[in-house]
Design an enzyme around this catalytic site. Sequence first.
Site, PDB file in Angstrom:
ATOM      1  N   SER A 131       0.848  -1.186   0.000  1.00  0.00           N
ATOM      2  CA  SER A 131       0.000   0.000   0.000  1.00  0.00           C
ATOM      3  C   SER A 131       0.882   1.233   0.000  1.00  0.00           C
ATOM      4  CB  SER A 131      -0.901   0.015   1.237  1.00  0.00           C
ATOM      5  OG  SER A 131      -1.600   1.243   1.348  1.00  0.00           O
ATOM      6  N   TYR A 144      -1.806   0.362  10.691  1.00  0.00           N
ATOM      7  CA  TYR A 144      -1.826  -0.133   9.317  1.00  0.00           C
ATOM      8  C   TYR A 144      -0.608   0.368   8.537  1.00  0.00           C
ATOM      9  CZ  TYR A 144      -3.388  -0.928   4.519  1.00  0.00           C
ATOM     10  OH  TYR A 144      -3.467  -1.324   3.203  1.00  0.00           O
TER      11      TYR A 144
END
Length: 247
Positions: A131, A144
């Site tokens: 990501s 995250y």
Amino acid sequence: MTRPIAVVTGASSGIGRATARKLAAEGFEVVCAARRTERVEQLAAEIDGRAVTCDVTRAEDVAALAEAAGERIAVLVANAGGALGTDTVADANFDDWRIMFETNVIGAASTIQACLPALRAAHGVIVTVGSTAGLVSYEGAAGYCGAKAAEHAMMMSLRLELWDQPVRVCEILPGLVESDEFSLVRFRGDTERAAKVYAGVRNPLTQEDVADCIAFAATCPEHVNIDQLVVRPRAQAAAHKLYREDA
């Protein structure tokens, strides 16, 4: 003719499912791995692949997946992972952080480790679905972002460690993707809150867009390594700069 083997984790939904379909269309026999048995069995039947029930945080499941895939793996897509919550560091739920690190980092690493002999034998390619959160942090996502940054660091180390071996090491790093479950899982089924993530964004990335990028990296000639492929919708110039039409 025998089709080359591709293994896709987290294949029961979203980017993983789209990737399994794309690789099957490219001529691979896809081993579809995920925790939800019924879903991966349906997917495997659809694409003439194979289903393996696998929780990447369980060592015995990962070992069984590697055994089921066989002695030659042409492509490993370590996709299983995800985000939980939007807590600040001050209010963080560390149980959520542990889950994110176990799935996104240790789960990916253990899957790679288990499949590496078969990848070497087939001169294969490892693709992780990271990501842009692993490159640039944003508030309310330290857990995250930290997990995806660790996954990114792991892949950079792995590429150096395998420099003299016939295995390519690739990262796909998407920005905003409107997949069917990512935000729903993050917000624990709150559909209204999940919808707000994409509100006003014309043409966010789809899971099929990311699957196309994964297939591109996986099917390049053997001497071509896509180290990192950052992909965003045109509306997203950076993690913090997203054009919304109603803004």
